[in-house]
Design a protein around this motif. Structure first.
Motif, PDB file in Angstrom:
ATOM      1  N   ASP A 300       0.832  -1.207   0.000  1.00 51.88           N
ATOM      2  CA  ASP A 300       0.000   0.000   0.000  1.00 51.88           C
ATOM      3  C   ASP A 300       0.865   1.255   0.000  1.00 51.88           C
ATOM      4  O   ASP A 300       2.022   1.222   0.401  1.00 51.88           O
ATOM      5  N   SER A 301       0.256   2.359  -0.440  1.00 54.94           N
ATOM      6  CA  SER A 301       0.981   3.624  -0.339  1.00 54.94           C
ATOM      7  C   SER A 301       0.057   4.732   0.159  1.00 54.94           C
ATOM      8  O   SER A 301      -1.164   4.648   0.055  1.00 54.94           O
ATOM      9  N   PHE A 302       0.684   5.762   0.727  1.00 54.86           N
ATOM     10  CA  PHE A 302      -0.066   6.871   1.309  1.00 54.86           C
ATOM     11  C   PHE A 302       0.499   8.186   0.811  1.00 54.86           C
ATOM     12  O   PHE A 302       1.695   8.299   0.514  1.00 54.86           O
ATOM     13  N   ASP A 303      -0.382   9.176   0.774  1.00 54.37           N
ATOM     14  CA  ASP A 303       0.009  10.487   0.247  1.00 54.37           C
ATOM     15  C   ASP A 303       0.726  11.294   1.333  1.00 54.37           C
ATOM     16  O   ASP A 303       0.150  11.605   2.369  1.00 54.37           O
ATOM     17  N   ALA A 304       1.977  11.603   1.092  1.00 62.42           N
ATOM     18  CA  ALA A 304       2.719  12.422   2.060  1.00 62.42           C
ATOM     19  C   ALA A 304       3.247  13.663   1.369  1.00 62.42           C
ATOM     20  O   ALA A 304       4.327  14.153   1.672  1.00 62.42           O
ATOM     21  N   THR A 305       2.475  14.171   0.430  1.00 63.16           N
ATOM     22  CA  THR A 305       2.938  15.335  -0.337  1.00 63.16           C
ATOM     23  C   THR A 305       2.869  16.609   0.482  1.00 63.16           C
ATOM     24  O   THR A 305       3.670  17.510   0.302  1.00 63.16           O
ATOM     25  N   LYS A 306       1.851  16.710   1.339  1.00 62.73           N
ATOM     26  CA  LYS A 306       1.743  17.951   2.115  1.00 62.73           C
ATOM     27  C   LYS A 306       1.372  17.635   3.574  1.00 62.73           C
ATOM     28  O   LYS A 306       0.831  16.558   3.861  1.00 62.73           O
ATOM     29  N   ASN A 322       7.850  14.688   0.263  1.00 63.19           N
ATOM     30  CA  ASN A 322       6.845  15.375  -0.560  1.00 63.19           C
ATOM     31  C   ASN A 322       6.368  14.541  -1.744  1.00 63.19           C
ATOM     32  O   ASN A 322       6.340  15.003  -2.874  1.00 63.19           O
ATOM     33  N   ARG A 323       6.069  13.303  -1.491  1.00 58.31           N
ATOM     34  CA  ARG A 323       5.518  12.463  -2.562  1.00 58.31           C
ATOM     35  C   ARG A 323       4.698  11.346  -1.932  1.00 58.31           C
ATOM     36  O   ARG A 323       4.603  11.258  -0.701  1.00 58.31           O
ATOM     37  N   ILE A 324       4.165  10.518  -2.796  1.00 60.29           N
ATOM     38  CA  ILE A 324       3.418   9.371  -2.287  1.00 60.29           C
ATOM     39  C   ILE A 324       4.422   8.311  -1.815  1.00 60.29           C
ATOM     40  O   ILE A 324       5.393   8.019  -2.522  1.00 60.29           O
ATOM     41  N   LEU A 325       4.200   7.821  -0.607  1.00 60.46           N
ATOM     42  CA  LEU A 325       5.170   6.883  -0.028  1.00 60.46           C
ATOM     43  C   LEU A 325       4.542   5.506   0.152  1.00 60.46           C
ATOM     44  O   LEU A 325       3.372   5.387   0.536  1.00 60.46           O
ATOM     45  N   THR A 326       5.354   4.462  -0.125  1.00 57.86           N
ATOM     46  CA  THR A 326       4.893   3.095   0.167  1.00 57.86           C
ATOM     47  C   THR A 326       5.041   2.864   1.665  1.00 57.86           C
ATOM     48  O   THR A 326       5.719   3.631   2.360  1.00 57.86           O
ATOM     49  N   VAL A 327       4.415   1.779   2.166  1.00 59.26           N
ATOM     50  CA  VAL A 327       4.484   1.491   3.603  1.00 59.26           C
ATOM     51  C   VAL A 327       5.936   1.340   4.080  1.00 59.26           C
ATOM     52  O   VAL A 327       6.331   1.958   5.067  1.00 59.26           O
ATOM     53  N   GLU A 546      25.581 -11.034   5.233  1.00 55.45           N
ATOM     54  CA  GLU A 546      24.131 -10.988   5.257  1.00 55.45           C
ATOM     55  C   GLU A 546      23.513 -11.717   4.073  1.00 55.45           C
ATOM     56  O   GLU A 546      24.047 -11.692   2.966  1.00 55.45           O
ATOM     57  N   ASP A 547      22.384 -12.356   4.341  1.00 60.99           N
ATOM     58  CA  ASP A 547      21.624 -12.987   3.273  1.00 60.99           C
ATOM     59  C   ASP A 547      20.684 -11.919   2.689  1.00 60.99           C
ATOM     60  O   ASP A 547      19.617 -11.652   3.233  1.00 60.99           O
ATOM     61  N   ALA A 548      21.105 -11.313   1.583  1.00 61.01           N
ATOM     62  CA  ALA A 548      20.377 -10.163   1.046  1.00 61.01           C
ATOM     63  C   ALA A 548      18.982 -10.540   0.567  1.00 61.01           C
ATOM     64  O   ALA A 548      18.084  -9.702   0.509  1.00 61.01           O
ATOM     65  N   SER A 549      18.775 -11.817   0.238  1.00 61.18           N
ATOM     66  CA  SER A 549      17.479 -12.226  -0.303  1.00 61.18           C
ATOM     67  C   SER A 549      16.351 -12.028   0.710  1.00 61.18           C
ATOM     68  O   SER A 549      15.187 -11.914   0.348  1.00 61.18           O
ATOM     69  N   LEU A 550      16.706 -11.983   2.022  1.00 64.83           N
ATOM     70  CA  LEU A 550      15.701 -11.796   3.057  1.00 64.83           C
ATOM     71  C   LEU A 550      14.966 -10.476   2.892  1.00 64.83           C
ATOM     72  O   LEU A 550      13.815 -10.334   3.279  1.00 64.83           O
ATOM     73  N   TYR A 551      15.671  -9.495   2.375  1.00 63.26           N
ATOM     74  CA  TYR A 551      15.104  -8.141   2.342  1.00 63.26           C
ATOM     75  C   TYR A 551      14.812  -7.668   0.913  1.00 63.26           C
ATOM     76  O   TYR A 551      14.506  -6.515   0.702  1.00 63.26           O
ATOM     77  N   GLU A 552      14.924  -8.579  -0.047  1.00 59.38           N
ATOM     78  CA  GLU A 552      14.834  -8.195  -1.450  1.00 59.38           C
ATOM     79  C   GLU A 552      13.524  -7.491  -1.782  1.00 59.38           C
ATOM     80  O   GLU A 552      13.515  -6.388  -2.325  1.00 59.38           O
ATOM     81  N   THR A 553      12.407  -8.125  -1.398  1.00 62.60           N
ATOM     82  CA  THR A 553      11.095  -7.566  -1.762  1.00 62.60           C
ATOM     83  C   THR A 553      10.881  -6.195  -1.153  1.00 62.60           C
ATOM     84  O   THR A 553      10.470  -5.264  -1.832  1.00 62.60           O
ATOM     85  N   VAL A 554      11.154  -6.082   0.164  1.00 64.78           N
ATOM     86  CA  VAL A 554      10.939  -4.802   0.837  1.00 64.78           C
ATOM     87  C   VAL A 554      11.865  -3.750   0.268  1.00 64.78           C
ATOM     88  O   VAL A 554      11.475  -2.609   0.034  1.00 64.78           O
ATOM     89  N   SER A 555      13.076  -4.155   0.004  1.00 68.10           N
ATOM     90  CA  SER A 555      14.077  -3.233  -0.499  1.00 68.10           C
ATOM     91  C   SER A 555      13.629  -2.586  -1.808  1.00 68.10           C
ATOM     92  O   SER A 555      13.845  -1.403  -2.045  1.00 68.10           O
ATOM     93  N   LEU A 556      12.967  -3.393  -2.648  1.00 71.15           N
ATOM     94  CA  LEU A 556      12.525  -2.874  -3.946  1.00 71.15           C
ATOM     95  C   LEU A 556      11.421  -1.835  -3.806  1.00 71.15           C
ATOM     96  O   LEU A 556      11.208  -1.023  -4.701  1.00 71.15           O
ATOM     97  N   MET A 557      10.718  -1.876  -2.659  1.00 76.32           N
ATOM     98  CA  MET A 557       9.616  -0.934  -2.473  1.00 76.32           C
ATOM     99  C   MET A 557      10.097   0.417  -1.950  1.00 76.32           C
ATOM    100  O   MET A 557       9.302   1.314  -1.732  1.00 76.32           O
ATOM    101  N   ILE A 558      11.396   0.517  -1.683  1.00 75.83           N
ATOM    102  CA  ILE A 558      11.923   1.777  -1.157  1.00 75.83           C
ATOM    103  C   ILE A 558      12.722   2.477  -2.241  1.00 75.83           C
ATOM    104  O   ILE A 558      13.699   1.946  -2.764  1.00 75.83           O
ATOM    105  N   GLU A 559      12.245   3.642  -2.605  1.00 79.17           N
ATOM    106  CA  GLU A 559      12.906   4.407  -3.641  1.00 79.17           C
ATOM    107  C   GLU A 559      13.753   5.472  -2.955  1.00 79.17           C
ATOM    108  O   GLU A 559      13.254   6.217  -2.123  1.00 79.17           O
ATOM    109  N   GLU A 560      15.036   5.511  -3.281  1.00 77.91           N
ATOM    110  CA  GLU A 560      15.902   6.463  -2.568  1.00 77.91           C
ATOM    111  C   GLU A 560      15.888   7.844  -3.199  1.00 77.91           C
ATOM    112  O   GLU A 560      15.633   7.991  -4.368  1.00 77.91           O
TER     113      GLU A 560
END
Lengths: 560, 128
Positions: A300-306, A322-327, A546-560
């Motif tokens: 899910d994502s929520f509006d955090a623009t303002k 200032n954008r729409i953010l995923t959980v 670290e076993d990076a595969s543990l966090y792969e899915t969540v990691s993809l949902m975070i845009e830097e």
């Protein structure tokens, strides 16, 4: 002799003869009895001499070695290190009626015991009381010197002294003992009855503390407190599976042996007694609640623009995107706007119910005399629901927060915190969230450290996860924009959580090194990192890749 | 005959009396000894307690770090320095034989370095 009797043959003499015979017979019986007795004795003597083994052992004099008794049981840490012990000492008193010259006596005494004041001793010696206590805890040398004075007025009494070999370390947990030998504060106060039970003084109490971890946490917190000129600091290290507290630190601290010279406020235990609005660390509970109930999903994502307006307040982000953010982004970038919206979806009742199930709404139980009671919003309306979501308007103790976080990462079991060593090493606890939710929270917490606000907590090799928390201190009529409570709650290793490490700084000031920032990610996260780097090898947590595969899915949902 | 018996009895009585007295004295001696040992045990127990407290004080982490800063240059271990699994230590390469004629104790002797200013400075910043 016999012939004389034969010549006189009268009835009288007959009687004599029979009497003699009787005497003879009696003598024979006596001889026989004595002979028998001697024979028995002789036989027994021979028997004792010849035989050996258990029989004579039991006949031996029964001497019991009485153990040396002390008035108070020892307190040990989890590895058996002595934290508090009682040692014999000597007390000096004076019989005032035997004092001949108080001036000379007082002067002589002050010469031997320079820490006493002449005026005080003199006034005691001329006072009205019969017996006066002059000094405690004399060293053998001092005792000898006073004895050598030869003054009959001075008398010694056997006394006991409570020793804390580690000085200030863990002083808030241990508490202290007052002049009458009664425990005050901490474990000494809480378990006073058990510690002073006469038949139990031989059995030491083993605490869950690990003095080495306690030291590492104290050291790092003190360094940070000095570097950021903070007013105080608090910290905790807790085993997530057993609820055992391995370290509990509150600064400034005090020396339990020098209780009179305590700095104002130093006896206050910020880790268990102090309640603080801990800020964003609370988002962990908001997200866990929503994910567990199925109210939201990681995608899910929520509006955090303002900024979000509630009545006359507006909710802003400290690290605005200032954008729409995923959980996962809401958590990693610590978005207040996003968390407040999630809380609205959860609703007031379920929020209260969840926080209540974590024990965040009531006084926690732990083996300390002084424990802080959480402060809740006076009216829990829509605004409170939204602010509580990111840790404002609700004040809990670091102890409660750490206990709650432990339940979030250990698979969802709430294990009450304890200061007593638990040899079983596992506590089932009460289920508060599903194991699958706990898994998600672990991933999110790791992301905060690898990608978000908690990067300075990343102790390489130990897979640290955590959450920063920064809250302005509430003052009458609002919040003080400059004074902050900055904290960080870390967990390691994230793939198999073992320990929660919490660090809090009270009103830190930013430095050049932190570019003037004083938030949890800047001042508290490095403390957690150093503590983990220092203590993980002691606690048997091995560094690994670290076993990076543990966090792969969540990691993809975070845009830097 | 009778006199002999009497004499023998007297001698026996005296001898056994003496023996019993000696036995009593010996027992008394032993008892005193045991009492003294008991006392010694208690004195030792007190001393042990004192020494244990002293040991706890001397090995307090605070003190250890102070000493470490003064005399050693130890830093907090890095993750790369910790071996999780002893089996990850490589075996000695085949063919690399140990020459038993070399006196290893010489090689193991630490090189004595005079403390330079730079090194002293390093020590000050050191951590346990």
């Amino acid at each position: 002799m016999n012939a004389a009797y034969v010549n006189v043959s009268t009835p009288h003499a007959d009687r004599n003869i029979s009497g003699i015979r009787l005497a003879h017979n009696r003598l024979k019986v006596a001889v026989f009895v004595f002979l028998l007795a001697f024979l028995v004795t002789a036989a027994r003597t021979v028997e004792l001499g010849v035989r050996s083994g258990a029989v004579e052992q039991s006949l031996a004099l029964d001497i019991v070695v009485e153990p040396v008794q002390y008035g108070r049981a020892d307190i040990l840490d989890r590895n058996g290190e002595i934290l508090a012990t009682s040692l014999p000492s000597t007390l000096l008193q004076a019989d005032r009626f035997k004092v001949q010259d108080p001036v000379v006596a007082a002067r002589q005494l002050v010469e031997i015991l320079p820490h006493l004041s002449y005026e005080k001793i003199h006034s005691q010696l001329v006072g009205k009381k019969g017996y006066v206590e002059l000094a405690r805890q004399l060293t053998p040398n001092q005792k000898w010197a006073i004895n050598a004075l030869g003054n009959p007025a001075f008398e010694f009494l056997e006394d006991e002294e409570r020793i804390y070999p580690h000085g200030r370390l863990a002083s808030h947990v241990l508490g202290f003992v007052d002049v009458d030998g009664k425990g005050r504060r901490g474990i000494e106060g809480f378990l006073d009855y058990r510690l002073s039970q006469t038949d139990q003084t031989q059995d030491a109490i083993r605490l869950s503390l690990d003095i080495r971890v306690q030291y590492a946490l104290t050291y790092e917190l003190r360094a940070a407190m000095n570097a950021f000129q903070a007013k105080g600091a608090a910290g905790l290290v807790m085993d997530v599976n057993t609820g055992e507290v391995l370290a509990m630190v509150s600064l400034p601290d005090f020396d339990p042996a020098e209780i009179k010279s305590t700095v104002e406020g130093a006896r206050f235990n910020r880790a268990a007694q102090g309640v603080y609005e801990l800020g964003s660390t609370f988002k962990t509970f908001t997200l866990a609640n929503a994910l567990d109930q199925g109210t939201i999903d990681l995608t899910d994502s929520f509006d955090a623009t303002k900024p979000l307006r509630v009545g006359r307040f507006s909710i802003r982000d400290d690290h605005p995107k200032n954008r729409i953010l995923t959980v996962p982004e809401i958590y990693t970038y610590s978005s207040n706007i996003g968390s407040a919206q999630i809380a609205l979806e959860i609703g007031k009742e379920r929020q209260q119910e969840f926080l209540g199930s974590l024990g965040l709404l009531e006084r926690p139980s732990i083996e300390l005399t002084a424990v802080g009671v959480p402060q809740l919003p006076p009216t829990w309306g829509k605004a409170a629901t939204m602010t509580v979501a990111y840790g404002h308007g609700i004040a809990v103790s670091p102890l409660q927060l750490s206990t709650g976080i432990a339940a979030m990462v250990n698979g969802g079991r709430l294990v009450p915190a304890t200061l007593i060593h638990n040899s079983e090493g596992w506590q089932e606890g009460k289920r508060v969230i599903k194991p699958s939710t706990s898994r998600k929270i672990r991933q999110l917490m790791r992301m905060v450290v690898t990608k978000g606000t908690g990067r300075y907590a990343n102790a390489v090799g130990y897979r640290v996860g955590g959450k920063t928390g920064t809250a302005n201190i509430s003052v009458v009529g609002g919040y003080d924009r400059k004074a902050k409570i900055s904290s960080f709650v870390g967990v390691f290793p994230m793939d198999d959580p073992q320990y929660v490490v919490f660090a809090l700084l009270d009103q830190p000031k930013g430095t050049k090194k932190t570019f003037g920032f004083s938030g949890g990610g800047w001042v508290a996260a490095p403390v957690v990192k150093s503590v983990i780097a220092r203590t993980a090898p002691l606690l048997g947590v091995a560094p690994k890749k670290e076993d990076a595969s543990l966090y792969e899915t969540v990691s993809l949902m975070i845009e830097e | 005959m009778r006199r002999m018996v009497t004499g023998l009895a007297v001698i026996t009585a005296m001898a056994s009396g003496a023996a019993v007295l000696q036995l009593k004295l010996a027992v008394q001696d032993k008892t005193d000894n045991v009492r003294k040992i008991v006392q010694d045990i208690q004195v030792d127990e007190r001393a042990i307690r004192l020494l244990e407290a002293e040991l706890a004080y001397q090995t307090s982490p605070n003190r250890l770090q102070e000493q470490s800063n003064r005399f050693l240059a130890l830093m907090a271990p890095k993750a790369s320095q910790v071996l999780a699994d002893p089996s990850s230590i490589p075996e000695r390469p085949a063919g690399a034989r140990v020459d038993s004629s070399i006196d290893l104790t010489v090689a193991l002797e630490p090189e004595v370095k005079k403390p330079t200013k730079k090194r002293l400075y390093k020590r000050k910043g050191a951590q346990l």
